[in-house]
Design a protein around this motif. Structure first.
Motif, PDB file in Angstrom:
ATOM      1  N   PRO A   1      -4.756   7.341   2.658  1.00 47.09           N
ATOM      2  CA  PRO A   1      -6.228   7.382   2.683  1.00 47.09           C
ATOM      3  C   PRO A   1      -6.846   7.542   1.282  1.00 47.09           C
ATOM      4  CG  PRO A   1      -5.337   8.754   4.430  1.00 47.09           C
ATOM      5  CD  PRO A   1      -4.179   8.339   3.574  1.00 47.09           C
ATOM      6  N   THR A   2      -6.204   8.314   0.425  1.00 46.91           N
ATOM      7  CA  THR A   2      -6.708   8.488  -0.943  1.00 46.91           C
ATOM      8  C   THR A   2      -6.603   7.176  -1.710  1.00 46.91           C
ATOM      9  OG1 THR A   2      -6.102  10.828  -0.939  1.00 46.91           O
ATOM     10  CG2 THR A   2      -6.461   9.792  -3.095  1.00 46.91           C
ATOM     11  N   LEU A   3      -5.496   6.466  -1.510  1.00 44.28           N
ATOM     12  CA  LEU A   3      -5.333   5.162  -2.160  1.00 44.28           C
ATOM     13  C   LEU A   3      -6.440   4.200  -1.718  1.00 44.28           C
ATOM     14  CD1 LEU A   3      -3.685   3.173  -3.920  1.00 44.28           C
ATOM     15  CD2 LEU A   3      -2.388   2.621  -1.850  1.00 44.28           C
ATOM     16  N   SER A   4      -6.722   4.167  -0.417  1.00 44.48           N
ATOM     17  CA  SER A   4      -7.787   3.292   0.098  1.00 44.48           C
ATOM     18  C   SER A   4      -9.144   3.684  -0.475  1.00 44.48           C
ATOM     19  CB  SER A   4      -7.831   3.352   1.625  1.00 44.48           C
ATOM     20  OG  SER A   4      -6.657   2.808   2.154  1.00 44.48           O
ATOM     21  N   LEU A   5      -9.389   4.983  -0.555  1.00 45.66           N
ATOM     22  CA  LEU A   5     -10.653   5.477  -1.093  1.00 45.66           C
ATOM     23  C   LEU A   5     -10.806   5.084  -2.564  1.00 45.66           C
ATOM     24  CD1 LEU A   5     -13.189   7.269  -0.616  1.00 45.66           C
ATOM     25  CD2 LEU A   5     -11.816   9.185  -1.458  1.00 45.66           C
ATOM     26  N   ARG A   6      -9.772   5.304  -3.357  1.00 47.92           N
ATOM     27  CA  ARG A   6      -9.829   4.967  -4.787  1.00 47.92           C
ATOM     28  C   ARG A   6      -9.944   3.457  -5.006  1.00 47.92           C
ATOM     29  NH1 ARG A   6     -11.124   9.520  -4.781  1.00 47.92           N
ATOM     30  NH2 ARG A   6      -9.888  11.263  -5.491  1.00 47.92           N
ATOM     31  N   THR A   7      -9.327   2.687  -4.114  1.00 51.87           N
ATOM     32  CA  THR A   7      -9.439   1.225  -4.207  1.00 51.87           C
ATOM     33  C   THR A   7     -10.864   0.795  -3.899  1.00 51.87           C
ATOM     34  OG1 THR A   7      -7.120   0.960  -3.576  1.00 51.87           O
ATOM     35  CG2 THR A   7      -8.532  -0.968  -3.342  1.00 51.87           C
TER      36      THR A   7
ATOM     37  N   LYS B   1       0.838  -1.207   0.000  1.00 48.61           N
ATOM     38  CA  LYS B   1       0.000   0.000   0.000  1.00 48.61           C
ATOM     39  C   LYS B   1       0.870   1.253   0.000  1.00 48.61           C
ATOM     40  CE  LYS B   1      -4.079  -1.549   2.551  1.00 48.61           C
ATOM     41  NZ  LYS B   1      -4.837  -1.332   3.800  1.00 48.61           N
ATOM     42  N   LYS B   2       1.865   1.259   0.868  1.00 49.96           N
ATOM     43  CA  LYS B   2       2.730   2.432   0.991  1.00 49.96           C
ATOM     44  C   LYS B   2       3.495   2.691  -0.311  1.00 49.96           C
ATOM     45  CE  LYS B   2       6.175   4.400   4.096  1.00 49.96           C
ATOM     46  NZ  LYS B   2       6.990   4.190   5.292  1.00 49.96           N
ATOM     47  N   GLN B   3       4.021   1.637  -0.917  1.00 51.47           N
ATOM     48  CA  GLN B   3       4.751   1.789  -2.175  1.00 51.47           C
ATOM     49  C   GLN B   3       3.830   2.264  -3.300  1.00 51.47           C
ATOM     50  OE1 GLN B   3       6.144  -2.253  -2.245  1.00 51.47           O
ATOM     51  NE2 GLN B   3       8.269  -1.642  -1.820  1.00 51.47           N
TER      52      GLN B   3
ATOM     53  N   ARG C   1      -5.442  -9.325  -2.963  1.00 47.05           N
ATOM     54  CA  ARG C   1      -5.231  -9.737  -1.573  1.00 47.05           C
ATOM     55  C   ARG C   1      -4.483 -11.050  -1.524  1.00 47.05           C
ATOM     56  NH1 ARG C   1      -7.490  -7.286   2.601  1.00 47.05           N
ATOM     57  NH2 ARG C   1      -9.066  -5.712   2.190  1.00 47.05           N
ATOM     58  N   ILE C   2      -3.505 -11.096  -0.644  1.00 48.96           N
ATOM     59  CA  ILE C   2      -2.825 -12.344  -0.319  1.00 48.96           C
ATOM     60  C   ILE C   2      -2.896 -12.433   1.202  1.00 48.96           C
ATOM     61  CG2 ILE C   2      -0.653 -13.599  -0.314  1.00 48.96           C
ATOM     62  CD1 ILE C   2       0.013 -12.274  -2.963  1.00 48.96           C
ATOM     63  N   GLY C   3      -3.775 -13.295   1.679  1.00 47.75           N
ATOM     64  CA  GLY C   3      -4.037 -13.345   3.120  1.00 47.75           C
ATOM     65  C   GLY C   3      -4.679 -12.034   3.528  1.00 47.75           C
ATOM     66  N   SER C   4      -4.094 -11.385   4.521  1.00 50.77           N
ATOM     67  CA  SER C   4      -4.637 -10.105   4.981  1.00 50.77           C
ATOM     68  C   SER C   4      -3.942  -8.919   4.306  1.00 50.77           C
ATOM     69  CB  SER C   4      -4.481  -9.993   6.496  1.00 50.77           C
ATOM     70  OG  SER C   4      -3.106 -10.037   6.839  1.00 50.77           O
ATOM     71  N   ARG C   5      -2.932  -9.202   3.497  1.00 53.50           N
ATOM     72  CA  ARG C   5      -2.179  -8.131   2.838  1.00 53.50           C
ATOM     73  C   ARG C   5      -2.872  -7.664   1.570  1.00 53.50           C
ATOM     74  NH1 ARG C   5       3.865  -9.175   1.889  1.00 53.50           N
ATOM     75  NH2 ARG C   5       3.739  -6.937   1.621  1.00 53.50           N
ATOM     76  N   VAL C   6      -2.873  -6.360   1.382  1.00 49.42           N
ATOM     77  CA  VAL C   6      -3.404  -5.763   0.154  1.00 49.42           C
ATOM     78  C   VAL C   6      -2.200  -5.352  -0.686  1.00 49.42           C
ATOM     79  CG1 VAL C   6      -4.766  -3.892  -0.834  1.00 49.42           C
ATOM     80  CG2 VAL C   6      -5.469  -4.943   1.328  1.00 49.42           C
ATOM     81  N   LEU C   7      -2.153  -5.873  -1.901  1.00 49.88           N
ATOM     82  CA  LEU C   7      -1.027  -5.607  -2.798  1.00 49.88           C
ATOM     83  C   LEU C   7      -1.536  -5.061  -4.120  1.00 49.88           C
ATOM     84  CD1 LEU C   7       0.941  -8.907  -2.124  1.00 49.88           C
ATOM     85  CD2 LEU C   7       1.378  -6.666  -1.116  1.00 49.88           C
ATOM     86  N   TYR C   8      -0.654  -4.350  -4.806  1.00 50.13           N
ATOM     87  CA  TYR C   8      -1.016  -3.729  -6.075  1.00 50.13           C
ATOM     88  C   TYR C   8      -0.001  -4.121  -7.140  1.00 50.13           C
ATOM     89  CZ  TYR C   8      -3.960  -0.780  -3.140  1.00 50.13           C
ATOM     90  OH  TYR C   8      -4.895  -0.344  -2.262  1.00 50.13           O
ATOM     91  N   TYR C   9      -0.485  -4.543  -8.305  1.00 53.50           N
ATOM     92  CA  TYR C   9       0.389  -4.805  -9.444  1.00 53.50           C
ATOM     93  C   TYR C   9       0.673  -3.473 -10.143  1.00 53.50           C
ATOM     94  CZ  TYR C   9      -0.294  -9.838  -9.070  1.00 53.50           C
ATOM     95  OH  TYR C   9      -0.299 -11.132  -8.635  1.00 53.50           O
TER      96      TYR C   9
END
Length: 92
Positions: free
Chosen positions: A56-62, A44-46, A71-79
């Motif tokens: 917060p903007t990234l979470s909102l847009r997602t 998320k940070k990257q 998602r891989i387990g509890s992790r949210v990842l972006y290609y």
């Protein structure tokens, strides 16, 4: 002129078709696997840093569906390819 091969039996024709389909499937699978592994994965940070937006903007847009997350387990990842698509769509 190219040489044409005419199968002598129904079974031979079926075998030729099966071989051609199998070769095509293997080729497509290799392409998909290669592309997927070449795609960079961001946390998320990257992802927020790459897009030059806040977390917060990234979470909102997602959540709005404008940016695709995986998602891989509890992790949210972006290609990276998904982030690039989101950037291109926002410029239109």
């Amino acid at each position: 002129m190219q040489n044409c091969y005419i199968p002598k039996s129904k079974e031979e024709l079926i075998e030729l078709i099966q071989e051609a389909v199998q070769e095509s499937l293997v080729s497509v699978q290799k392409e998909n696997t290669t592309n997927k592994y070449q795609d960079e994965i961001f946390s998320k940070k990257q992802a927020a840093s790459y897009l030059k937006i806040s977390l917060p903007t990234l979470s909102l847009r997602t959540n709005e569906g404008l940016i695709k997350a995986s998602r891989i387990g509890s992790r949210v990842l972006y290609y990276k390819s998904d982030l690039d698509k989101a950037l291109n769509n926002s410029k239109k």
